[in-house]
Write an enzyme that holds these catalytic residues in place. Structure first.
Site, PDB file in Angstrom:
ATOM      1  N   TYR B 141       0.827  -1.206   0.000  1.00 22.42           N
ATOM      2  CA  TYR B 141       0.000   0.000   0.000  1.00 22.42           C
ATOM      3  C   TYR B 141       0.867   1.264   0.000  1.00 22.42           C
ATOM      4  O   TYR B 141       0.375   2.352  -0.282  1.00 22.42           O
ATOM      5  CB  TYR B 141      -0.956   0.003   1.199  1.00 22.42           C
ATOM      6  N   LYS B 190       3.061 -15.506   2.974  1.00 22.21           N
ATOM      7  CA  LYS B 190       2.978 -16.386   1.801  1.00 22.21           C
ATOM      8  C   LYS B 190       4.416 -16.765   1.457  1.00 22.21           C
ATOM      9  O   LYS B 190       4.898 -16.570   0.330  1.00 22.21           O
ATOM     10  CB  LYS B 190       2.268 -15.654   0.653  1.00 22.21           C
ATOM     11  N   ASP B 222      -3.565 -17.887   2.423  1.00 19.06           N
ATOM     12  CA  ASP B 222      -4.756 -18.534   1.857  1.00 19.06           C
ATOM     13  C   ASP B 222      -5.340 -19.520   2.860  1.00 19.06           C
ATOM     14  O   ASP B 222      -6.558 -19.615   3.016  1.00 19.06           O
ATOM     15  CB  ASP B 222      -4.466 -19.185   0.494  1.00 19.06           C
ATOM     16  N   ASP B 246      -5.278  -6.344   5.972  1.00 20.43           N
ATOM     17  CA  ASP B 246      -6.491  -5.663   5.519  1.00 20.43           C
ATOM     18  C   ASP B 246      -7.573  -6.699   5.234  1.00 20.43           C
ATOM     19  O   ASP B 246      -8.719  -6.588   5.691  1.00 20.43           O
ATOM     20  CB  ASP B 246      -6.152  -4.869   4.241  1.00 20.43           C
ATOM     21  N   ASP B 250     -10.706  -7.836   8.125  1.00 21.63           N
ATOM     22  CA  ASP B 250     -12.105  -7.645   7.741  1.00 21.63           C
ATOM     23  C   ASP B 250     -12.869  -8.961   7.819  1.00 21.63           C
ATOM     24  O   ASP B 250     -14.022  -9.004   8.243  1.00 21.63           O
ATOM     25  CB  ASP B 250     -12.195  -7.047   6.332  1.00 21.63           C
TER      26      ASP B 250
HETATM   27 MG   LIG Z   1      -4.022 -21.443  -2.223  1.00 18.70          MG
HETATM   28 MG   LIG Z   2     -10.183  -2.977   4.888  1.00 16.74          MG
END
Ligand SMILES: [Mg+2]
Ligand SMILES: [Mg+2]
Lengths: 355, 355
Positions: B141, B190, B222, B246, B250
C-alpha cells in the site's frame, strides 16, 4: 487416444491421483476411449531425486501432452530450501510453461454436505454456486522479486504487475463463463489503493462492453473476504488477480464444507489444460488412506470436459460422485454423524462402481 | 487537558463521531478530565472543500494533537478521481504522517451477539477473541507504484517491500500483546512464494527468541482465510502484513457478527495513536440515523486506554456498551428478533446513560 501427463507429487498427491486414474480407466472401458499416462516427477519428490522441483526435459514432456492431471506438491520437508528450489516452484513452472493463465475453481455446495459448511443453515440454504476465475500466471507471484540492503537494513520485495492484455484475456474467460451461468461477474480488486488494481478495473470495464448481457460489479478484496462469509449466494462468477484469487478461492472452498471436494482447471489458449485439486499435500495424513480423492476425481472430470470434449463422460463421473454422497459415503474430512466413514481407496472404488 | 484531533470524514463518519464525542463529554464530566477537540477535514469532504484529501497544514495540526479520532473516509462520489486524489489517500497520509505502524484490531464475539455471526453455533460456542496486529505503513500500500507501456501494452505495478526493521517492530507489538493474552502468535505470510514473506518469517522467528513464553506458529495467508471461518477459536494474536491484514482483519470482523462493533487502534512510538472504527463510510445508509456508533465509541475507549492512560474510563465505556447490548438495544446491522431496534443517536444516548 489421449496423452495425459500425470504428476502425483507429494504427500497425499499419489494416493488421490491413484483413485482418479482408476476412475479414468473405468471411463476408458465404458466410453471406448484410450488414455496414455505419462508419469512425471515434480515437487518435493523431484527435488529429492533430481535436485530441482521439475526438470526441464520433464517440463517439455508435459508440454507435449494434451492435458496434465496433478495431485499436489510441497511439504514441510522442503520448507527450508531457498525460494527457487521450493516444490511450489514446480507449479509456477508448469503454469508458466503451459501458459495456463485462467484458473477456474468451482465452489459448489452439495445438498448432502450442507452440514459440513461452517456457515449457518439460513445462509447455506440460499445456496452456494460460485466460480472463481483467478488469473494464474501474472501478478505478484510471478513479478520481479529480490532482496536489497539499505543502510545495513535488509529488505525484500515482490512486484504486482499486470498489463492490459493480461487482464483482458482473463476477463474474457470470466464473462464467457458467466454467460453459461447466472450472467453475473464480480470483479475483485483494491482499486482504492493499488495502481495495478486501477488498471485491472479499467480493463475489465472495457471488456464488459462486449458482454452487455452480463452484469458486472466491482468489489474491494477486503470486502469480498467478508461478503463470502456473510452471503455467498450473492456471487456467480468472481473474477480476480492471482494473489487475491489464491486467498478468496480458498475461502470460497472452505464455506462449502470441504476443500477435499473441489476441483480446478487451469486453461490456456486452445484445449491445453492443467487439472488439479485445490487442496494441498496434507502431509499429516499422507499414506494413511485418509485423504478425500473426490477433488482429484472431479478434476479428471473437468479434464474430460475442457480438454477432450467428453461432456458425457465428465457428467458420468460427477454423477457417480453425487451417488456416493447420497448413499452416505464420506471420507474423514466430510464425515458427519450417521454417515459411512470410508478411506481413500474405498471412496474411489465406490465412485468407479457408480460410473 | 487532552488535545484530540477529530476527523469526522464522509458518509456515516460524522454521525458516529458525534455519538463518540457525546460519550467523551460524559467521560469528561464523570472523570474530571478536559478534552479539547480540533476538528479536521479529511477524505472526500476535504477534496470537495480544498481539492486535496487532506491539506498539509491540517496534517501538521493533527501531528500536534495527542491522539486522533477518525470516523471514515471515501465514497463512490470520488471513485473516478486519480489515485493521488482519492479520499483513502488521507488515511495513508495520516498513518504515514503519524508513523503509526501497528494496527490493532480486536475481533471479539459478544455473547449477546452470537446470533449475528454467520458461523454455526457449534463454531461460535468455542468463542472468538482474536487480536489482529497488522503492519500499517509498509508493504504494497506504500511501496513504489506506477504505470509503464511496453510494446504498446499498458501495464501497472505496485511493490510489496518490507525491511527487517519494519518487521521487527511490528512483531514486537504482537508478541507484547500476546503476553497479556493467551500467549499465542500466528504469523501469516505467503513464504512459499513471496520473497518479502520469507524475510518476514525469518525476522519474526528472530524476534520470537526474546519471547520464549509466547508460542509462535506460521500460516500461509490462503490457509488463514480458511481457518478463520473453520475454527476461529484457534487464534489468539494474528500478526501480518499491511495487505494481508487488511483482508484478514475484515474477515475476522465479519465472523464475529458485525463490523459496526469493532474498534481499532493504530499506534506508533510513544503514546501517539490514531483511533477509528473498522467499518467504512457506508454511503447507502449515511445521514439516516441507521449507522451503528459502537465501533467508534469503542475506538474512543481504546484512545483513553492507549494514549491517555485512562484505563478506568475505557472500561466504563466498554461496560456501558455491554449493558446496552444486554438490555437488548440493537442498531439495524446487529438486530435480531425480539431485540429493541434503535437508531444511531438513541444507541449513543443509551451508552452515555450507562457510564
Ligand atoms: Mg491457495
Ligand atoms: Mg479494509
Amino acid at each position: 487416444m489421449h496423452r495425459i501427463a500425470v504428476i502425483p507429487g507429494d504427500g497425499i498427491g499419489p494416493e488421490v491421483i491413484e483413485q482418479a486414474l482408476l476412475v479414468l480407466d473405468k471411463v476408458s472401458s465404458k466410453f471406448g476411449v484410450r488414455f496414455e499416462y505419462i508419469f512425471i516427477d515434480a515437487g518435493g519428490c523431484a527435488i529429492d531425486k533430481y535436485g530441482v522441483p521439475i526438470r526441464d526435459e520433464d517440463l517439455e514432456l508435459v508440454k507435449k501432452c494434451e492435458a496434465t492431471l496433478l495431485g499436489a506438491v510441497g511439504g514441510p520437508k522442503w520448507d527450508g530450501l531457498p525460494g527457487n528450489l521450493r516444490p511450489e516452484q514446480a507449479l509456477l513452472k508448469l503454469r508458466g510453461g503451459l501458459k495456463v493463465y485462467a484458473n477456474l475453481r468451482p465452489a459448489v455446495l452439495y445438498d448432502e454436505l450442507k452440514d459440513s459448511s461452517p456457515l449457518k443453515k439460513e445462509i447455506v440454504d440460499r445456496g452456494i454456486d460460485i466460480l472463481v476465475v483467478r488469473e494464474l500466471i501474472g501478478g505478484m507471484y510471478f513479478g520481479p522479486k529480490g532482496r536489497e540492503v539499505k543502510d545495513g537494513d535488509e529488505a525484500a520485495y515482490d512486484t504486482e504487475v499486470y498489463s492490459k492484455s493480461e487482464v483482458r484475456r482473463i476477463a474474457k474467460v470470466a464473462f464467457e463463463a458467466a454467460r453459461k451461468r447466472k450472467k453475473k461477474v464480480t470483479s475483485v480488486d483494491k482499486a482504492n489503493i493499488l495502481e495495478s488494481s486501477r488498471l485491472w478495473r479499467e480493463t475489465v470495464e472495457e471488456v464488459a462492453k462486449n458482454y452487455p448481457d452480463v452484469e458486472l460489479s466491482h468489489m474491494y478484496v477486503d470486502n469480498a473476504s467478508m461478503q463470502l462469509v456473510k452471503d455467498p449466494s450473492q456471487f456467480d462468477v468472481i473474477l480476480t488477480s492471482n494473489m487475491f484469487g489464491d486467498i478468496l478461492s480458498d475461502e470460497a472452498s472452505m464455506i462449502v464444507g470441504s476443500i477435499g471436494m473441489l476441483a480446478s482447471a487451469s486453461l490456456g489458449e486452445g484445449k491445453i489444460g492443467l487439472y488439479e485439486p485445490i487442496h494441498g499435500t496434507a502431509p499429516d495424513i499422507a499414506g494413511q488412506d485418509l485423504a478425500n480423492p473426490i477433488a482429484t476425481i472431479l478434476s479428471a472430470a473437468m479434464m474430460l470436459r475442457y480438454s477432450f470434449n467428453m461432456e458425457d463422460a465428465a457428467k458420468a463421473i460427477e454423477n457417480a460422485v453425487k451417488i456416493a454422497l447420497k448413499e452416505g459415503y464420506r471420507t474423514r474430512d466430510i464425515y458427519t454423524e450417521n454417515c459411512k466413514l470410508v478411506g481413500t481407496k474405498q471412496m474411489g472404488k465406490i465412485i468407479c462402481e457408480n460410473i
